[in-house]
Write a protein that holds these residues in place. Structure first.
Motif, PDB file in Angstrom:
ATOM      1  N   ASN A  32      20.671 -54.583 -15.212  1.00 35.40           N
ATOM      2  CA  ASN A  32      20.658 -55.635 -16.220  1.00 35.40           C
ATOM      3  C   ASN A  32      22.002 -55.721 -16.922  1.00 35.40           C
ATOM      4  OD1 ASN A  32      17.946 -56.181 -15.695  1.00 35.40           O
ATOM      5  ND2 ASN A  32      17.228 -54.718 -17.218  1.00 35.40           N
ATOM      6  N   ILE A  33      22.310 -56.905 -17.433  1.00 35.71           N
ATOM      7  CA  ILE A  33      23.527 -57.081 -18.224  1.00 35.71           C
ATOM      8  C   ILE A  33      23.483 -56.157 -19.438  1.00 35.71           C
ATOM      9  CG2 ILE A  33      24.732 -58.710 -19.755  1.00 35.71           C
ATOM     10  CD1 ILE A  33      25.333 -59.213 -16.863  1.00 35.71           C
ATOM     11  N   ASN A  34      24.635 -55.534 -19.732  1.00 30.36           N
ATOM     12  CA  ASN A  34      24.788 -54.650 -20.891  1.00 30.36           C
ATOM     13  C   ASN A  34      23.893 -53.412 -20.819  1.00 30.36           C
ATOM     14  OD1 ASN A  34      26.787 -56.202 -22.224  1.00 30.36           O
ATOM     15  ND2 ASN A  34      25.207 -57.605 -22.962  1.00 30.36           N
ATOM     16  N   SER A  35      23.736 -52.878 -19.611  1.00 25.15           N
ATOM     17  CA  SER A  35      23.009 -51.615 -19.468  1.00 25.15           C
ATOM     18  C   SER A  35      23.926 -50.598 -18.794  1.00 25.15           C
ATOM     19  CB  SER A  35      21.731 -51.807 -18.650  1.00 25.15           C
ATOM     20  OG  SER A  35      22.035 -52.164 -17.322  1.00 25.15           O
ATOM     21  N   ILE A  36      23.778 -49.340 -19.180  1.00 25.59           N
ATOM     22  CA  ILE A  36      24.576 -48.276 -18.582  1.00 25.59           C
ATOM     23  C   ILE A  36      23.663 -47.101 -18.226  1.00 25.59           C
ATOM     24  CG2 ILE A  36      26.694 -48.906 -19.796  1.00 25.59           C
ATOM     25  CD1 ILE A  36      26.216 -46.664 -21.751  1.00 25.59           C
ATOM     26  N   SER A  37      24.092 -46.323 -17.257  1.00 20.06           N
ATOM     27  CA  SER A  37      23.379 -45.108 -16.867  1.00 20.06           C
ATOM     28  C   SER A  37      24.185 -43.906 -17.351  1.00 20.06           C
ATOM     29  CB  SER A  37      23.209 -45.038 -15.351  1.00 20.06           C
ATOM     30  OG  SER A  37      22.402 -46.105 -14.885  1.00 20.06           O
ATOM     31  N   VAL A  38      23.510 -42.998 -18.042  1.00 23.52           N
ATOM     32  CA  VAL A  38      24.158 -41.778 -18.510  1.00 23.52           C
ATOM     33  C   VAL A  38      23.496 -40.596 -17.811  1.00 23.52           C
ATOM     34  CG1 VAL A  38      24.629 -40.290 -20.483  1.00 23.52           C
ATOM     35  CG2 VAL A  38      24.733 -42.785 -20.745  1.00 23.52           C
ATOM     36  N   TYR A  76      19.593 -40.014 -17.230  1.00 22.93           N
ATOM     37  CA  TYR A  76      19.073 -39.320 -16.059  1.00 22.93           C
ATOM     38  C   TYR A  76      19.626 -37.898 -16.046  1.00 22.93           C
ATOM     39  CZ  TYR A  76      18.374 -44.144 -14.515  1.00 22.93           C
ATOM     40  OH  TYR A  76      18.014 -45.462 -14.439  1.00 22.93           O
ATOM     41  N   PRO A  77      18.820 -36.905 -15.599  1.00 25.68           N
ATOM     42  CA  PRO A  77      19.345 -35.544 -15.416  1.00 25.68           C
ATOM     43  C   PRO A  77      20.382 -35.513 -14.304  1.00 25.68           C
ATOM     44  CG  PRO A  77      16.931 -35.579 -15.384  1.00 25.68           C
ATOM     45  CD  PRO A  77      17.387 -37.004 -15.295  1.00 25.68           C
ATOM     46  N   LEU A  78      21.167 -34.461 -14.258  1.00 30.17           N
ATOM     47  CA  LEU A  78      22.252 -34.369 -13.279  1.00 30.17           C
ATOM     48  C   LEU A  78      21.749 -34.404 -11.837  1.00 30.17           C
ATOM     49  CD1 LEU A  78      24.582 -31.724 -14.960  1.00 30.17           C
ATOM     50  CD2 LEU A  78      25.174 -34.083 -14.407  1.00 30.17           C
ATOM     51  N   ARG A  89      26.265 -50.447 -12.324  1.00 28.05           N
ATOM     52  CA  ARG A  89      27.672 -50.872 -12.462  1.00 28.05           C
ATOM     53  C   ARG A  89      28.465 -49.900 -13.320  1.00 28.05           C
ATOM     54  NH1 ARG A  89      25.027 -55.399 -13.046  1.00 28.05           N
ATOM     55  NH2 ARG A  89      25.115 -55.336 -15.320  1.00 28.05           N
ATOM     56  N   SER A  90      27.806 -49.318 -14.322  1.00 30.49           N
ATOM     57  CA  SER A  90      28.496 -48.413 -15.257  1.00 30.49           C
ATOM     58  C   SER A  90      27.716 -47.110 -15.354  1.00 30.49           C
ATOM     59  CB  SER A  90      28.612 -49.059 -16.636  1.00 30.49           C
ATOM     60  OG  SER A  90      29.310 -50.287 -16.562  1.00 30.49           O
ATOM     61  N   ILE A  91      28.367 -46.018 -14.958  1.00 28.41           N
ATOM     62  CA  ILE A  91      27.728 -44.702 -14.984  1.00 28.41           C
ATOM     63  C   ILE A  91      28.633 -43.745 -15.759  1.00 28.41           C
ATOM     64  CG2 ILE A  91      26.849 -42.782 -13.604  1.00 28.41           C
ATOM     65  CD1 ILE A  91      26.543 -44.733 -11.260  1.00 28.41           C
ATOM     66  N   PRO A 112      30.827 -53.934  -7.563  1.00 27.83           N
ATOM     67  CA  PRO A 112      31.820 -53.302  -8.442  1.00 27.83           C
ATOM     68  C   PRO A 112      31.166 -52.228  -9.305  1.00 27.83           C
ATOM     69  CG  PRO A 112      31.121 -55.387  -9.370  1.00 27.83           C
ATOM     70  CD  PRO A 112      30.420 -55.271  -8.055  1.00 27.83           C
ATOM     71  N   GLN A 113      31.930 -51.220  -9.626  1.00 24.14           N
ATOM     72  CA  GLN A 113      31.354 -50.087 -10.360  1.00 24.14           C
ATOM     73  C   GLN A 113      32.448 -49.259 -11.016  1.00 24.14           C
ATOM     74  OE1 GLN A 113      29.843 -46.514  -8.151  1.00 24.14           O
ATOM     75  NE2 GLN A 113      27.835 -47.209  -8.910  1.00 24.14           N
ATOM     76  N   ASN A 114      32.127 -48.701 -12.180  1.00 21.68           N
ATOM     77  CA  ASN A 114      32.971 -47.705 -12.849  1.00 21.68           C
ATOM     78  C   ASN A 114      32.122 -46.487 -13.143  1.00 21.68           C
ATOM     79  OD1 ASN A 114      35.684 -48.985 -13.404  1.00 21.68           O
ATOM     80  ND2 ASN A 114      34.360 -50.513 -14.357  1.00 21.68           N
ATOM     81  N   VAL A 115      32.577 -45.327 -12.661  1.00 22.38           N
ATOM     82  CA  VAL A 115      31.903 -44.066 -12.939  1.00 22.38           C
ATOM     83  C   VAL A 115      32.847 -43.215 -13.787  1.00 22.38           C
ATOM     84  CG1 VAL A 115      30.755 -42.035 -11.985  1.00 22.38           C
ATOM     85  CG2 VAL A 115      30.692 -44.205 -10.731  1.00 22.38           C
ATOM     86  N   PHE A 116      32.415 -42.904 -14.999  1.00 26.22           N
ATOM     87  CA  PHE A 116      33.226 -42.147 -15.955  1.00 26.22           C
ATOM     88  C   PHE A 116      32.740 -40.693 -15.961  1.00 26.22           C
ATOM     89  CE2 PHE A 116      32.628 -46.513 -17.338  1.00 26.22           C
ATOM     90  CZ  PHE A 116      33.923 -46.957 -17.536  1.00 26.22           C
TER      91      PHE A 116
END
Length: 323
Positions: A32-38, A76-78, A89-91, A112-116
């Motif tokens: 979804n727009i404006n959602s991130i996975s941590v 999410y756990p590791l 898209r954003s992790i 496209p994706q950015n993983v920080f």
């Protein structure tokens, strides 16, 4: 073992590795727009590190009449670093390690994706790395979400020739928006939703309208009010739109199409009415044409969250190109 078998054992893993790489590159990111996975251990998430993440990435969005989070966070756990989660898209991956580090991997699992990646050898170290890099992470994610929203809207784009001819701009407006007012120096587009609407206003002013930089914010608000009061009215012609200064007003100097731009966010209201909502306006200085281009968006959703509707308007406006 014969030579053919040996060659197979050498070559097959190579092709398998290439196949996996190509599979990752061919995967399209989603979410979804404006959602991130941590991705973070539950122990860190439920402690001060999790609090810091929520304070930064779920902070209230500027310019909305009630608090809504900057991003929706999915934790999410590791050991979940696989499957559907890696399509995000954003992790943001946060973990303890031997050293303190920060890195950004583009298109690591999908595109496209950015993983920080944030690593620290202690909780204090993780917090320090997070504190230093959070502003940059937020800006990168914001830009990515604007691009993604523009891509989603592009499926139903109408690029009116009349707008190009009238204002000398290219503005990709979804076909779901229709004209409400159209005259020589002003247009109003509107999109109706169930329970509300989005609106786009376009006009232009002489370049010297923003000449007085010492009191620029006040000048911008006056211009916004004068344009809105002239065209945006309620059922009663005396019920005109104005900026409600009892709510916070946010100003930002930025660039659009490499031109100096002043962005304002806040809350609008119709005088003597219960109608109000969020707005964003852009004053784009265009010295080549001796003008200031005015493009504004406002939403009216009395019983819905407004963040993503306003994000749609910002995505449309920030794609403008000056001819």
């Amino acid at each position: 073992m014969n030579k053919i078998a040996v060659l197979f054992l050498i070559v097959f893993p190579f092709f398998l590795s290439c196949s996996k790489k190509e599979d990752k590159l061919s995967r399209t990111s989603s979410g979804n727009i404006n959602s991130i996975s941590v991705v973070i251990d539950d122990k860190l998430w439920n402690g001060v590190v999790g609090d810091s993440i929520r304070n930064k990435f779920a902070a209230p969005v500027e310019g909305l009449p009630k608090e809504e989070p900057l991003f929706d966070i999915n934790q999410y756990p590791l050991n979940f670093m696989e499957g559907f989660m890696t399509n995000s898209r954003s992790i943001i991956v946060i973990k303890k390690g031997d050293s303190n580090s920060f890195s950004i991997n583009k298109n690591q699992y999908a595109s496209p994706q950015n993983v920080f990646h944030i690593t620290g050898n202690s909780v204090a170290a993780i917090l320090d790395v997070l504190e230093k890099n959070a502003p940059n992470i937020i800006q990168i994610i914001k830009k990515g979400e604007i691009v993604e929203h523009q891509r989603l809207l592009s499926d139903s784009i109408s690029n009116p020739k009349s707008i190009q001819n009238q204002f000398k701009i290219t503005l990709k407006i979804p076909s779901s928006y229709s004209y409400i007012i159209r005259n020589n120096d002003f247009v109003w587009f509107k999109r109706e939703f169930v329970g509300g609407s989005n609106s786009l206003l376009i006009s232009e002013l002489p370049l010297n309208a923003l000449k007085n930089k010492s009191n620029l914010s006040s000048r911008i608000l006056k211009i916004q009010d004068s344009i809105s009061a002239l065209y945006v009215k309620g059922a009663d012609s005396l019920s005109k739109m104005y900026i409600d200064k009892s709510y916070p007003i946010y100003f930002l100097k930025t660039k659009i199409d490499v031109k100096t731009t002043y962005q304002t966010k806040g809350t609008w209201r119709l005088r003597d009415s219960f109608m109000f909502g969020s707005y964003v306006n852009y004053f784009i200085e265009d010295p080549d044409k001796n003008r200031v281009l005015f493009i504004a968006g406002f939403s009216y959703f009395p019983s819905k969250d407004k963040r993503d509707y306003m994000h749609e308007l910002e995505s449309i406006i920030e794609g403008v190109q000056i001819q």
